[in-house]
Write a protein that holds these residues in place. Structure first.
Motif, short mmCIF file in Angstrom:
data_model
loop_
_atom_site.label_atom_id
_atom_site.label_comp_id
_atom_site.label_asym_id
_atom_site.label_seq_id
_atom_site.Cartn_x
_atom_site.Cartn_y
_atom_site.Cartn_z
N GLY A 125 0.78 -1.23 0.00
CA GLY A 125 0.00 0.00 0.00
C GLY A 125 0.80 1.27 0.00
O GLY A 125 0.25 2.35 0.22
N MET A 126 2.11 1.19 -0.26
CA MET A 126 2.93 2.39 -0.21
C MET A 126 2.50 3.45 -1.22
O MET A 126 2.64 4.64 -0.98
CB MET A 126 4.41 2.05 -0.38
N GLU A 127 1.91 3.02 -2.34
CA GLU A 127 1.47 3.97 -3.36
C GLU A 127 0.38 4.89 -2.84
O GLU A 127 0.25 6.03 -3.29
CB GLU A 127 0.94 3.25 -4.60
N ASN A 128 -0.41 4.42 -1.89
CA ASN A 128 -1.50 5.21 -1.33
C ASN A 128 -1.11 5.94 -0.05
O ASN A 128 -1.86 6.79 0.43
CB ASN A 128 -2.71 4.32 -1.06
N ALA A 129 0.04 5.61 0.50
CA ALA A 129 0.44 6.20 1.78
C ALA A 129 1.06 7.58 1.63
O ALA A 129 0.84 8.45 2.47
CB ALA A 129 1.42 5.26 2.49
N LEU A 130 1.85 7.77 0.56
CA LEU A 130 2.60 9.02 0.38
C LEU A 130 2.67 9.37 -1.10
O LEU A 130 2.63 8.48 -1.95
CB LEU A 130 4.04 8.86 0.90
N PRO A 131 2.85 10.65 -1.43
CA PRO A 131 3.08 11.01 -2.83
C PRO A 131 4.51 10.63 -3.23
O PRO A 131 5.47 11.19 -2.73
CB PRO A 131 2.87 12.52 -2.86
N LEU A 132 4.63 9.63 -4.09
CA LEU A 132 5.92 9.05 -4.45
C LEU A 132 6.47 9.59 -5.77
O LEU A 132 5.70 9.90 -6.68
CB LEU A 132 5.80 7.53 -4.60
N SER A 133 7.78 9.63 -5.85
CA SER A 133 8.43 9.89 -7.13
C SER A 133 8.16 8.71 -8.06
O SER A 133 7.86 7.60 -7.60
CB SER A 133 9.95 10.06 -6.95
N ARG A 134 8.34 8.94 -9.34
CA ARG A 134 8.11 7.92 -10.35
C ARG A 134 8.99 6.69 -10.09
O ARG A 134 10.16 6.83 -9.74
CB ARG A 134 8.44 8.51 -11.73
N ASP A 135 8.41 5.52 -10.25
CA ASP A 135 9.10 4.22 -10.19
C ASP A 135 9.54 3.78 -8.79
O ASP A 135 10.19 2.75 -8.64
CB ASP A 135 10.30 4.16 -11.14
N VAL A 136 9.20 4.53 -7.74
CA VAL A 136 9.64 4.18 -6.39
C VAL A 136 9.03 2.85 -5.95
O VAL A 136 9.74 1.96 -5.47
CB VAL A 136 9.31 5.30 -5.38
N ALA A 137 7.73 2.67 -6.11
CA ALA A 137 7.08 1.43 -5.67
C ALA A 137 7.63 0.23 -6.43
O ALA A 137 7.91 -0.81 -5.83
CB ALA A 137 5.57 1.54 -5.85
N GLN A 138 7.80 0.37 -7.72
CA GLN A 138 8.33 -0.73 -8.55
C GLN A 138 9.74 -1.11 -8.11
O GLN A 138 10.06 -2.28 -7.95
CB GLN A 138 8.33 -0.32 -10.02
N MET A 139 10.60 -0.11 -7.88
CA MET A 139 11.98 -0.39 -7.49
C MET A 139 12.03 -0.98 -6.08
O MET A 139 12.85 -1.87 -5.80
CB MET A 139 12.80 0.89 -7.57
N ALA A 140 11.16 -0.55 -5.18
CA ALA A 140 11.13 -1.10 -3.83
C ALA A 140 10.74 -2.57 -3.87
O ALA A 140 11.35 -3.40 -3.17
CB ALA A 140 10.15 -0.32 -2.96
N ARG A 141 9.76 -2.90 -4.68
CA ARG A 141 9.35 -4.31 -4.80
C ARG A 141 10.46 -5.16 -5.42
O ARG A 141 10.68 -6.30 -5.03
CB ARG A 141 8.06 -4.41 -5.59
N ARG A 142 11.15 -4.60 -6.38
CA ARG A 142 12.28 -5.31 -7.01
C ARG A 142 13.35 -5.61 -5.95
O ARG A 142 13.89 -6.71 -5.90
CB ARG A 142 12.86 -4.47 -8.14
N ALA A 143 13.64 -4.65 -5.11
CA ALA A 143 14.65 -4.85 -4.05
C ALA A 143 14.18 -5.89 -3.06
O ALA A 143 14.96 -6.74 -2.62
CB ALA A 143 14.94 -3.54 -3.35
N ALA A 144 12.89 -5.86 -2.70
CA ALA A 144 12.34 -6.82 -1.73
C ALA A 144 12.37 -8.24 -2.27
O ALA A 144 12.58 -9.19 -1.53
CB ALA A 144 10.92 -6.43 -1.36
N GLU A 145 12.19 -8.37 -3.57
CA GLU A 145 12.22 -9.70 -4.20
C GLU A 145 13.64 -10.19 -4.44
O GLU A 145 13.85 -11.36 -4.74
CB GLU A 145 11.48 -9.65 -5.54
N GLY A 146 14.61 -9.28 -4.34
CA GLY A 146 16.00 -9.67 -4.55
C GLY A 146 16.34 -9.93 -6.00
O GLY A 146 17.30 -10.62 -6.29
N THR A 147 15.56 -9.33 -6.91
CA THR A 147 15.81 -9.54 -8.33
C THR A 147 16.64 -8.40 -8.91
O THR A 147 16.70 -7.32 -8.34
CB THR A 147 14.48 -9.63 -9.13
N THR A 148 17.23 -8.65 -10.05
CA THR A 148 17.99 -7.61 -10.75
C THR A 148 17.43 -7.39 -12.15
O THR A 148 18.11 -6.90 -13.02
CB THR A 148 19.48 -7.99 -10.84
N LYS A 149 16.20 -7.79 -12.39
CA LYS A 149 15.61 -7.60 -13.72
C LYS A 149 14.88 -6.30 -13.80
O LYS A 149 14.44 -5.73 -12.88
CB LYS A 149 14.65 -8.74 -14.02
#
Length: 149
Positions: A125-149
């Protein structure tokens, strides 16, 4: 292309910067940016890579300077671009932001340097919690998954 400046001085080039993406217990560390681009929006701690500095060193240094949090930078997980424009829309600066996944070591975030605020934010739900810069949610999920794609 809309992001091309109409006139560019011969020595003007994109600036390299890092984003320190720190995930801890289902939360991501975010800062509210004080300066353009994206002033007032929330994103990852980070900043310019200094001459002779590795991406890993830059991510660890910028993280500590902006938040007081210590982490070990692990790997590059992606890159995004950001543009700083004048009030009338002219391109003034172009940044290439290199996201580096970091493993939290110690510290709780305190806003410093060019951050207005710093805090841990739930990934869900981070997208609804704060006004985010572009691609922040996507990059955070990528880091949490441990992927480099």
């Amino acid at each position: 292309m809309p992001d091309q400046p109409t006139h560019r001085p011969p020595d003007q080039r994109p600036e390299a910067a890092v984003l320190a993406v720190v995930i801890r217990a289902g939360q991501v560390l975010l800062v509210q940016r004080a300066n353009p681009p994206d002033a007032g929006l929330w994103g990852f701690p980070g900043g310019k890579v200094e001459f002779g500095e590795t991406l890993v060193q830059a991510a660890e240094r910028e993280l500590l300077e902006e938040t007081g949090v210590r982490a070990t930078a692990q790997e590059v997980i992606g890159a995004v671009e950001a543009w700083d424009r004048t009030a009338d829309g002219r391109l003034q600066r172009h940044f290439v932001l290199i996201a580096v996944r970091c493993e939290w070591l110690a510290g709780e975030p305190l806003a410093a340097d060019d951050a207005l605020d710093a805090r841990w934010v739930a990934l869900d739900g981070m997208e609804n919690a704060l006004p985010l810069s572009r691609d922040v949610a996507q990059m955070a999920r990528r880091a949490a998954e441990g992927t480099t794609k």
